[in-house]
Design an enzyme around this catalytic site. Structure first.
Site, mmCIF file in Angstrom:
data_model
loop_
_atom_site.group_PDB
_atom_site.id
_atom_site.type_symbol
_atom_site.label_atom_id
_atom_site.label_comp_id
_atom_site.label_asym_id
_atom_site.label_seq_id
_atom_site.Cartn_x
_atom_site.Cartn_y
_atom_site.Cartn_z
ATOM 1 N N CYS A 9 0.668 -1.039 0.158
ATOM 2 C CA CYS A 9 -0.099 -0.074 -0.355
ATOM 3 C C CYS A 9 1.263 1.338 -0.255
ATOM 4 O O CYS A 9 2.393 1.474 0.483
ATOM 5 C CB CYS A 9 -1.203 0.129 1.044
ATOM 6 S SG CYS A 9 -1.897 -1.486 1.179
ATOM 7 N N ASN A 112 0.802 0.742 6.419
ATOM 8 C CA ASN A 112 1.525 0.410 4.699
ATOM 9 C C ASN A 112 1.857 -1.215 5.547
ATOM 10 O O ASN A 112 2.675 -1.005 6.824
ATOM 11 C CB ASN A 112 2.573 0.965 3.594
ATOM 12 C CG ASN A 112 3.318 0.226 3.105
ATOM 13 O OD1 ASN A 112 4.124 0.501 2.830
ATOM 14 N ND2 ASN A 112 2.313 -1.017 2.736
ATOM 15 N N TYR A 255 11.420 -4.441 -7.166
ATOM 16 C CA TYR A 255 9.769 -4.415 -8.076
ATOM 17 C C TYR A 255 9.194 -2.968 -7.707
ATOM 18 O O TYR A 255 8.138 -2.808 -7.934
ATOM 19 C CB TYR A 255 9.413 -5.473 -8.139
ATOM 20 C CG TYR A 255 7.763 -5.430 -8.025
ATOM 21 C CD1 TYR A 255 7.857 -5.374 -9.959
ATOM 22 C CD2 TYR A 255 6.217 -5.675 -7.557
ATOM 23 C CE1 TYR A 255 6.121 -5.286 -10.434
ATOM 24 C CE2 TYR A 255 5.125 -5.714 -7.816
ATOM 25 C CZ TYR A 255 5.025 -5.302 -9.459
ATOM 26 O OH TYR A 255 3.831 -4.768 -9.565
ATOM 27 N N SER A 296 9.314 -2.522 -14.495
ATOM 28 C CA SER A 296 10.122 -3.321 -13.868
ATOM 29 C C SER A 296 11.065 -3.579 -14.309
ATOM 30 O O SER A 296 12.033 -3.917 -13.642
ATOM 31 C CB SER A 296 9.707 -3.686 -12.726
ATOM 32 O OG SER A 296 8.574 -4.471 -12.643
ATOM 33 N N ASP A 359 11.282 -8.552 -13.964
ATOM 34 C CA ASP A 359 12.008 -8.165 -12.431
ATOM 35 C C ASP A 359 11.558 -9.413 -11.497
ATOM 36 O O ASP A 359 11.977 -9.702 -10.526
ATOM 37 C CB ASP A 359 10.921 -7.319 -11.359
ATOM 38 C CG ASP A 359 9.117 -7.270 -12.166
ATOM 39 O OD1 ASP A 359 9.122 -8.170 -11.000
ATOM 40 O OD2 ASP A 359 8.606 -6.698 -12.536
ATOM 41 N N CYS A 449 11.089 -13.805 1.676
ATOM 42 C CA CYS A 449 10.582 -14.415 0.922
ATOM 43 C C CYS A 449 12.297 -15.532 -0.064
ATOM 44 O O CYS A 449 11.964 -16.833 -0.887
ATOM 45 C CB CYS A 449 9.653 -13.443 -0.196
ATOM 46 S SG CYS A 449 10.999 -12.192 -0.878
#
Length: 480
Positions: A9, A112, A255, A296, A359, A449
């Protein structure tokens, strides 16, 4: 496998030295942050302690017409938000900012990130009698701060006390009748910066591109764990929650962030070019042209070209009237949008060996039709390179990767992925380069990740819609 990943966000806040059209300022800033969320948008204007707000589903330009901005009116402060849902559904009720009227006044909040303990916090609040109107963790944060506010003498004390209880990723902009507050979690997962405009207005935003859009000059990033408070007396900082291990999401550079944004002293454009240069070192492929997937992938493709000496070209024309393809809420809409989002420039690729840089390769279905278009346009070879490492783990801090189930690299080798998407070869950026895009030693980033090294405890409930599950799946209603 359902396309690409989703971003987070975008938040914004302004404290002006006098009453002015802060609604329009917020509008322009949110327009600059549109890439961070395309499901909903909202603005709250504060005029002499009275809040006037509007939010709805849709893009900024659709939600805020000229008439709607006029109705919001002038004020001394405003906060705004663009959203992509990582917790809770995408309905209007989950749009932000959240406005709360409590015993000691009004509060508006934009958030966010993603909490890892939102389920526990919400359950405890509900047991105490709190009534929730949304299914997002932002309302959990708002209630947590409100609960502390009733017991404290100021809104900033309430925010600081809440920071002891909130776990996970949160970059917050909070507005009271007389103060604008910005706070960032102690790990600094999500970016948050502030700047000053020529008229003396203080501006807070997720990215510096929003400061540029409203004529403000970037001062600096808000530090992980720091809280800034802006009042009529100026700006003050509290660093009592600072000092922990910094864990900025590295995918901001691959990204999420806009190329013209500056984060931690590094322009995103330069970081992506560096990723391309690292790819050229890893994969010295014999080819005739290097192209990128808009938008990107373009900077990384340029970096590969400059490092390798292979000519850079424009291989795709992007339809500028359609948003990021994977924002579409279901798979069929994603596939339909891919077909109209990108068109191959056949003269650039026909008869050539093509290096295609994107990306990331997350699920694979966005990659496959892109490679197919290049083949149909006459490309002799297509070598698909990802400027990010392999996605192997879920993200609990705001990027919409809920599980390993749909991550293509978890289940297939690079050779198998190449066959699945129709490329001659596939390559990912080596993990050792991921943290070095900004010129540092690789520390200070969250790369869970990619490598599974989570900086916090993991959530006990990980479903995106964990606050709106059927009764049969909710332990509160299961028979003992």
């Amino acid at each position: 496998m359902t396309g690409h990943i989703h971003e987070e966000c975008g938040v914004f806040g302004i404290f002006a030295p006098q009453t002015q059209d802060v609604a329009s300022t917020a509008y322009y800033a949110l327009f600059a942050l549109q890439h961070r969320g395309q499901e909903s948008a909202g603005i709250v204007v504060n005029r002499d302690g009275v809040f006037n707000s509007y939010k709805d589903s849709g893009l900024v330009n659709d939600v805020f017409t000229a008439d709607r901005l006029k109705k919001l009116g002038e004020g001394e402060m405003a906060i705004g938000h663009v959203r992509y849902s990582t917790t809770g559904d995408s309905g209007r009720e989950n749009a932000q900012p959240v406005v709360v009227n409590h015993l000691k006044g009004n509060m508006a909040l934009a958030h966010n990130g993603n909490l890892v303990n939102s389920y526990e916090l919400r359950s405890a609040l509900e047991e105490e009698g709190s009534i929730f109107h949304t299914t997002s963790d932002t309302e959990v944060i708002a209630y947590t701060i409100t609960k502390e506010r009733v017991k404290t003498s100021s809104i900033e004390e309430a925010v600081l006390a809440s920071m002891d209880r909130l776990k996970g990723a949160y970059s917050l902009v909070v507005m009271s009748p007389t103060k604008l507050i910005a706070a960032r979690d102690p790990h600094g997962f999500r970016p948050l910066c502030y700047g000053v405009r020529g008229d003396g207005a203080y501006i807070v935003a997720s990215e510096s591109c929003a400061l540029n859009a409203v004529g403000a000059k970037l001062v600096r990033e808000i530090e992980p764990g720091e809280m800034l408070v802006v009042t009529r007396d100026g700006l003050k900082s509290d660093t009592s929650h600072c000092g922990g291990k910094k864990s900025l999401c590295v995918f901001e550079f691959f990204y999420t962030a806009r190329p013209d944004s500056e984060i931690d002293g590094c322009f995103v454009h330069d970081a992506r070019k560096q990723a391309g240069a690292f790819l050229a070192r890893q994969y010295p492929i014999a080819a005739d042209i290097v192209i990128g997937v808009p938008d990107s992938g373009l900077d990384a493709a340029l970096g590969y070209s400059q490092a390798s000496g292979i000519p850079y070209g424009i291989g795709f024309l992007k339809n500028k009237y359609i948003g990021r393809t994977f924002i579409a809420p279901d798979q069929k809409m994603r596939e339909d949008r891919v077909k109209i989002k990108l068109n191959v420039i056949a003269s650039a690729v026909s008869g050539k060996r093509v290096i295609l840089v994107d990306d990331s390769i997350v699920r694979g279905t966005t990659s496959r039709p892109i490679v197919k278009q290049l083949r149909e346009a006459g490309a002799k070879e297509v070598h698909f390179l990802s400027s990010a490492p392999k996605f192997l783990n879920p993200c609990y801090y705001g990027t919409d990767i809920a599980s390993r189930d749909n991550l293509i690299a978890c289940h297939h080798s690079e050779e198998e992925i190449a066959k699945i998407i129709g490329a001659d070869s596939v390559g990912y950026l080596d993990l050792k380069y991921a943290g070095r895009l900004t010129g540092g030693d690789g520390s200070g980033f969250c790369m869970a990740c990619f490598d599974g090294a989570y900086p916090t405890e993991l959530p006990t409930m990980t479903q995106k819609n964990r606050f709106e599950r059927p009764l049969s799946e909710n332990p509160k209603y299961q028979k003992k």
